[in-house]
Write a protein that holds these residues in place. Structure first.
Motif, PDB file in Angstrom:
ATOM      1  N   ARG A   1       3.213  25.049  18.982  1.00  0.00           N
ATOM      2  CA  ARG A   1       1.770  24.827  19.082  1.00  0.00           C
ATOM      3  C   ARG A   1       1.474  23.391  19.471  1.00  0.00           C
ATOM      4  NH1 ARG A   1      -2.177  28.447  16.312  1.00  0.00           N
ATOM      5  NH2 ARG A   1      -0.894  30.282  16.163  1.00  0.00           N
ATOM      6  N   CYS A   2       0.411  23.229  20.234  1.00  0.00           N
ATOM      7  CA  CYS A   2       0.151  21.926  20.829  1.00  0.00           C
ATOM      8  C   CYS A   2      -0.756  21.059  19.964  1.00  0.00           C
ATOM      9  CB  CYS A   2      -0.483  22.139  22.184  1.00  0.00           C
ATOM     10  SG  CYS A   2      -1.804  23.357  22.112  1.00  0.00           S
ATOM     11  N   HIS A   3      -0.992  21.450  18.738  1.00  0.00           N
ATOM     12  CA  HIS A   3      -1.889  20.669  17.881  1.00  0.00           C
ATOM     13  C   HIS A   3      -1.645  21.048  16.421  1.00  0.00           C
ATOM     14  CE1 HIS A   3      -3.791  24.563  18.672  1.00  0.00           C
ATOM     15  NE2 HIS A   3      -4.049  24.493  17.379  1.00  0.00           N
TER      16      HIS A   3
ATOM     17  N   ILE B   1       0.841  -1.198   0.000  1.00  0.00           N
ATOM     18  CA  ILE B   1       0.000   0.000   0.000  1.00  0.00           C
ATOM     19  C   ILE B   1       0.877   1.249   0.000  1.00  0.00           C
ATOM     20  CG2 ILE B   1      -1.749   1.278   1.306  1.00  0.00           C
ATOM     21  CD1 ILE B   1      -2.792  -1.323   2.377  1.00  0.00           C
ATOM     22  N   TYR B   2       0.447   2.223  -0.796  1.00  0.00           N
ATOM     23  CA  TYR B   2       1.202   3.443  -0.956  1.00  0.00           C
ATOM     24  C   TYR B   2       0.757   4.432   0.138  1.00  0.00           C
ATOM     25  CZ  TYR B   2       3.748   6.376  -4.356  1.00  0.00           C
ATOM     26  OH  TYR B   2       4.652   7.163  -5.008  1.00  0.00           O
ATOM     27  N   ILE B   3       1.586   4.528   1.200  1.00  0.00           N
ATOM     28  CA  ILE B   3       1.165   5.274   2.384  1.00  0.00           C
ATOM     29  C   ILE B   3       1.943   6.580   2.559  1.00  0.00           C
ATOM     30  CG2 ILE B   3       0.889   5.191   4.917  1.00  0.00           C
ATOM     31  CD1 ILE B   3       0.772   2.138   4.715  1.00  0.00           C
ATOM     32  N   GLY B   4       1.225   7.651   2.741  1.00  0.00           N
ATOM     33  CA  GLY B   4       1.844   8.940   3.050  1.00  0.00           C
ATOM     34  C   GLY B   4       1.656   9.250   4.525  1.00  0.00           C
ATOM     35  N   VAL B   5       2.618   9.972   5.092  1.00  0.00           N
ATOM     36  CA  VAL B   5       2.537  10.293   6.509  1.00  0.00           C
ATOM     37  C   VAL B   5       2.814  11.781   6.729  1.00  0.00           C
ATOM     38  CG1 VAL B   5       3.520   9.875   8.809  1.00  0.00           C
ATOM     39  CG2 VAL B   5       3.308   7.971   7.198  1.00  0.00           C
ATOM     40  N   ILE B   6       1.961  12.405   7.513  1.00  0.00           N
ATOM     41  CA  ILE B   6       2.245  13.763   7.974  1.00  0.00           C
ATOM     42  C   ILE B   6       2.551  13.665   9.454  1.00  0.00           C
ATOM     43  CG2 ILE B   6       1.287  16.058   8.412  1.00  0.00           C
ATOM     44  CD1 ILE B   6      -0.323  15.818   5.856  1.00  0.00           C
ATOM     45  N   GLU B   7       3.751  14.094   9.816  1.00  0.00           N
ATOM     46  CA  GLU B   7       4.212  14.017  11.198  1.00  0.00           C
ATOM     47  C   GLU B   7       4.123  15.380  11.846  1.00  0.00           C
ATOM     48  OE1 GLU B   7       5.321  12.078  13.518  1.00  0.00           O
ATOM     49  OE2 GLU B   7       5.261  10.179  12.422  1.00  0.00           O
TER      50      GLU B   7
ATOM     51  N   CYS C   1      -5.830  19.590  23.160  1.00  0.00           N
ATOM     52  CA  CYS C   1      -6.001  20.548  22.067  1.00  0.00           C
ATOM     53  C   CYS C   1      -6.338  19.954  20.704  1.00  0.00           C
ATOM     54  CB  CYS C   1      -4.765  21.407  21.964  1.00  0.00           C
ATOM     55  SG  CYS C   1      -4.248  21.974  23.587  1.00  0.00           S
ATOM     56  N   PRO C   2      -5.696  18.877  20.281  1.00  0.00           N
ATOM     57  CA  PRO C   2      -5.951  18.413  18.911  1.00  0.00           C
ATOM     58  C   PRO C   2      -7.420  18.061  18.658  1.00  0.00           C
ATOM     59  CG  PRO C   2      -3.984  17.366  19.770  1.00  0.00           C
ATOM     60  CD  PRO C   2      -4.652  18.059  20.931  1.00  0.00           C
TER      61      PRO C   2
ATOM     62  N   ILE D   1      -1.968  10.855   9.574  1.00  0.00           N
ATOM     63  CA  ILE D   1      -1.481  12.075  10.212  1.00  0.00           C
ATOM     64  C   ILE D   1      -1.196  11.768  11.670  1.00  0.00           C
ATOM     65  CG2 ILE D   1      -1.992  14.473  10.795  1.00  0.00           C
ATOM     66  CD1 ILE D   1      -4.108  14.413   8.497  1.00  0.00           C
ATOM     67  N   GLU D   2       0.060  11.909  12.076  1.00  0.00           N
ATOM     68  CA  GLU D   2       0.381  11.768  13.505  1.00  0.00           C
ATOM     69  C   GLU D   2       0.318  13.152  14.124  1.00  0.00           C
ATOM     70  OE1 GLU D   2       3.979   9.691  14.857  1.00  0.00           O
ATOM     71  OE2 GLU D   2       3.892  10.772  16.766  1.00  0.00           O
ATOM     72  N   ASN D   3      -0.680  13.368  14.943  1.00  0.00           N
ATOM     73  CA  ASN D   3      -0.863  14.678  15.552  1.00  0.00           C
ATOM     74  C   ASN D   3       0.160  14.894  16.675  1.00  0.00           C
ATOM     75  OD1 ASN D   3      -2.212  17.180  16.243  1.00  0.00           O
ATOM     76  ND2 ASN D   3      -4.058  16.271  15.377  1.00  0.00           N
TER      77      ASN D   3
END
Ligand SMILES: Nc1nc2c(ncn2[C@@H]2O[C@H](COP(=O)(O)OP(=O)(O)OP(=O)(O)O)[C@@H](O)[C@H]2O)c(=O)[nH]1
Ligand SMILES: [Mg+2]
Ligand SMILES: [Zn+2]
Lengths: 112, 219
Positions: free
Chosen positions: B93-95, B59-65, B125-126, B117-119
């Motif tokens: 910022r906390c989120h 699977i083609y997975i993208g990640v936002i850290e 806050c998130p 997305i890893e918050n």
């Protein structure tokens, strides 16, 4: 920390609405904050005073209207104000799920 | 003369507007997007790395850290096989906010199947900031104790899914996983719950199966 973000979001909403209504300055800002929203009125006021500097609302007073979540016990047919999500009726102990309390909105503002 | 103007608008309106725009864009691309939230150190990155090791070949997975500072997590995730990783430093910022995600996603390659997305690690806050995701996942670690759902109900109620992680430590902590489950369901009865040990791999199959089902549905 969180209140600072909220204060900034609030500020941009204020500035935008002040511009739309052609206001020269904002005198008072009234917001509604639920007691389960995770926002503390006093720290929001503190952050608001930081965020308002050199904006159209630099002299504005922030009025925070804190509203409570409520729960209704079907057994006792009574309504209670609560500050928790899960709650036992003080009279009969029945577990009830409260509603409301998550409000976070700009009610109105006084401008000139 | 002063006058009062009625507004009646959510203070988070600006974020919500961007989130709606993002959600539309994601669904147009048939991209499944999940937003993972937890307190610091509950195991988001570890779960992500183990997930990538198992799914990235197919699977083609993208990640936002999202991180307050440093790119340690982004590096780990990249090594584990993510097709695309972008690090957002929130600068204190906390989120994460929707506008940050929108900007970061500009650089994403075509053809991603899943965006995770890893918050920022934070239980308060998130939860108030919609990122346009399809699903919100809260990760709770057994090591945090049983009182978290009642202490942070906002987060538990903002999420549709809960991963109870670090289940390998149940006996050491003398905590029953089912007790954590009960506490969480008391706050949000609609939670769908996974139980994992990201380090031993226990319970990963259900979690991976769910992610794959999202990819198949494209949402
Ligand atoms: N025993 C055990 N340890 C775990 C598990 N999952 C993660 N850990 C450990 O917990 C620590 C923190 O894990 P991370 O994955 O960095 O946590 P995180 O939620 O990404 O942390 P932040 O990004 O800082 O908020 C690491 O030392 C992991 O090895 C687990 O299932 N069992
Ligand atoms: Mg991490
Ligand atoms: Zn009662």
């Amino acid at each position: 920390m969180h209140e600072l973000s909220i204060a900034e979001s609030l500020m941009s909403l204020i500035v935008e609405n002040a511009r739309k209504s052609g206001a020269r300055s904002v005198i008072k800002v009234s917001i509604v904050v639920g007691n389960l929203s995770g926002i503390v009125g006093d720290s929001l006021k503190f952050c608001f005073d930081e965020a308002k500097r050199s904006t159209v609302a630099k002299d504005a007073e922030l009025v925070v209207d804190e509203v409570s979540a409520t729960a209704y016990c079907v057994k006792c047919e009574t309504q209670f104000a609560v500050d928790q999500y899960v709650f036992n009726c003080p009279d009969c102990g029945e577990v009830v799920i409260p509603s409301g309390g998550q409000e976070l909105y700009l009610k109105d503002m006084e401008v000139e | 003369m002063s006058r009062t103007i009625k507004i009646e608008k959510s203070i988070l309106e600006k974020n919500d507007v961007v989130a709606v725009r993002l959600r539309k864009m994601f669904s147009g691309r048939k991209l499944a997007v999940i937003n993972i939230m937890s307190s610091p150190g509950a195991g988001k990155t570890t779960l992500l790395v183990e997930t990538l090791k198992r799914l990235a070949p197919r699977i083609y997975i993208g990640v936002i850290e999202g991180d307050i500072a440093t790119d340690h997590d982004a590096k780990k995730v990249e090594q584990a096989g993510a097709a695309w990783v972008v690090q957002i430093n929130t600068g204190g910022r906390c989120h994460l906010e929707a506008s940050m995600v929108e900007k970061a996603f500009n650089g994403a390659p075509d053809g991603l199947d899943l965006l995770i997305i890893e918050n920022v690690g934070n239980l308060v806050c998130p939860s108030g900031f919609d990122l346009g995701e399809g699903h919100r996942v809260m990760l709770g670690a057994l090591t945090e104790g049983l009182d978290k759902p009642k202490k942070y109900p906002g987060m538990f109620r903002a999420c549709g899914y809960l991963v109870i992680n670090k289940t390998d430590l149940a006996s050491v902590l003398n905590i029953d996983v089912s007790d954590y489950e009960k506490e969480a369901l008391a706050v949000n009865p609609d939670l769908k719950i996974f139980k994992t040990s990201a380090t031993s791999g226990d319970g990963m199959d259900e979690w991976l199966g769910w992610l794959e089902s999202l990819v198949i549905k494209g949402e």
